[in-house]
Design an enzyme around this catalytic site. Structure first.
Site, PDB file in Angstrom:
ATOM      1  CB  SER A   1     -17.246 146.623  87.526  1.00  0.00           C
ATOM      2  OG  SER A   1     -17.625 146.209  86.218  1.00  0.00           O
TER       3      SER A   1
ATOM      4  CE  LYS B   1     -20.777 144.244  86.266  1.00  0.00           C
ATOM      5  NZ  LYS B   1     -19.578 144.520  85.457  1.00  0.00           N
TER       6      LYS B   1
ATOM      7  CB  SER C   1     -15.269 145.087  84.265  1.00  0.00           C
ATOM      8  OG  SER C   1     -14.916 146.329  84.817  1.00  0.00           O
TER       9      SER C   1
END
Length: 468
Positions: A155, A80, A179
């Site tokens: 997220s 990520k 998330s």
């Protein structure tokens, strides 16, 4: 043999280990899948083709020399954009950070490499990784492969969409308020939020240490298409890295609990509005567990609404308060509008309220710890609604109210620091359904075992092409 990109991580690693698939073939197949599908999804915002192919060649050479192979040897994975990866920008979805080049790997990336994984790309996140949706001015929006008009979550929305569409076998995410689990739920994949202290994580590039909320609630974990892949990933991700002072070298297997293992079903946490299909998913999971020999009940429990309230009392002051200046100076419209609405609904706590919330959190954790001695497994819905319309959090206070109602257990559970597994359970209305499976600290072994039983009802979900 099916195309390599369709295989899960466990099968990919097995075939590479026995010589029926090369790391080069696995990576080439994954990159071809990326080229074919990612332009529609924008889940992977930085493709590392040359680097991945070089790593695959080195992996195949190591196998040819007879070297010991890591558990993820040759497996294509994604990371990520908010974690440090040497030589690449830790953008966190922020235009002003597009040139913030990391000088060394953080623990998550380092442990993936030590396990033999090959990183093929970096996945998208909202600005500052603080929305339950995934779009930003730097990388653009990520789309849910099930429905372009529904959020892929946030997220780790890029990671969730990537896992669902077969853009790598394992997608790394992180979770301070849902998330990992929320994108897993929205995209119909498995997501593991490990126990506090289980997986070492920190960004060497960060100028300061972590806020109290991050120390207490933020965890890194995998998003995968099968529970066995979450299990496979957990061990190497849990390798020691004492740059993270929270790290605990806890065993991956705990003592067996009394049999039959008791399960607490919670179809509608604290009576919160929960779509009937999602309540049915919880009961279906309970039926599968009961058929496997678990003792399934719907007992009284210490409560979930208090956890969500405590997240807001602690997190709004600590997380949003700590980011306020950066959001004002560097944030895009998405993060500014979303956080503004969130804070209108849950104003920043004063010092006395903040201090009391920290004390109450300690008491709640004790109550839940005792409850989990009797009921080692708790099953609750993945959310109150299925994947929400895109950018609902941009539609004022009422839009955000609906978002937080749909994701209230996603937001609240991190307060406890306990492990939680998101597992798909069928689909309805053309969208995935799912549950969350919670257990005691460092008992990922128990929730993974329960998750495998729940998964058996449908089997691991194969990669999907965009359905729009």
């Amino acid at each position: 043999m099916p195309e390599a990109w369709t295989l899960d991580a466990t099968e990919t690693a097995r075939l590479i280990r026995i010589g029926q698939l090369s790391a080069k073939e696995a990576v080439q197949s994954a990159l071809a899948r990326l080229a074919a599908v990612n332009p529609k999804l924008n889940a992977v915002v930085q493709v590392l083709g040359e680097e991945a192919l070089a790593a695959a060649a080195a992996a195949d050479a190591a196998r040819a020399r007879g070297e010991a192979l890591g558990p993820l040897h040759g497996v294509p994975v994604t990371t990520k954009v908010n974690v440090d990866q040497k030589g690449l920008p830790t953008t966190n979805g922020v235009v002003a950070l597009k040139d913030a080049i990391a000088q060394e790997d953080g623990p998550v990336v380092a442990n993936l490499r030590k396990a033999g994984a090959i990183i093929i790309g970096r996945t998208n996140t909202p600005a500052f990784s603080m929305r339950l949706f995934t779009a930003n001015d730097l990388h653009g929006p990520t789309y849910n492969p099930w429905d372009k008009g529904r959020t892929p979550g946030g997220s780790s929305g890029g990671a969730g969409a990537a896992a669902a569409a077969g853009l790598g076998a394992i997608a790394m995410g992180n979770d301070i308020a849902g998330s990992i689990r929320w994108p897993a739920f929205c995209n119909g994949v498995v997501g593991l939020r490990p126990s506090l202290g289980r997986v070492p994580a920190m960004n060497p590039s960060a100028p300061l240490g972590r806020s109290f909320s991050a120390q207490m609630m933020a965890m890194n974990g995998p998003l995968t298409r099968s529970v066995r892949d979450a299990r496979l990933a957990l061990a190497p991700l849990s390798a020691p890295d004492y740059r993270d002072n929270r790290y605990v070298p806890a065993p991956l297997e705990g003592p067996p609990p009394p049999r039959p293992i008791k399960v607490a079903l919670v179809p509608a946490p604290d009576g919160a509005p929960t779509e009937p299909a999602l309540q049915d998913a919880v009961r279906r999971a309970g039926k599968l567990l009961e058929e496997a020999g678990y003792a399934v009940e719907e007992p009284q429990h210490p409560g979930f609404a208090a956890l969500t309230r405590l997240w807001h009392a602690i997190g709004v002051r600590d997380v949003f308060g700590g980011l306020a200046e950066a959001i004002a100076e560097k944030g895009d419209a998405g993060i500014r509008v979303s956080v503004e609405s969130w804070v209108k609904l849950h104003p920043m706590a004063g010092y006395d309220e903040y201090r009391a919330a920290i004390a109450e959190r300690d008491a709640m954790l004790s109550r839940w710890t005792m409850f989990l001695q009797d009921y080692p497994i708790v099953v609750l819905p993945g959310g109150g609604e299925q994947a929400l319309p895109v950018d609902l959090d941009m539609q004022g206070v009422e839009g955000m109210r609906r978002v937080l109602a749909a994701a209230h257990t996603q937001v609240g559970l991190p307060v406890l620091g306990l492990p939680v597994l998101a597992v798909p359970v069928g689909e309805a209305n053309g969208l995935p359904l799912g549950v969350q499976v919670m257990g005691a600290r460092f008992r990922e072994d128990l929730i993974l075992a329960a998750g495998e039983v729940i998964e058996s009802g449908d089997g691991p979900r194969p990669p999907i092409d965009p359905r729009w």
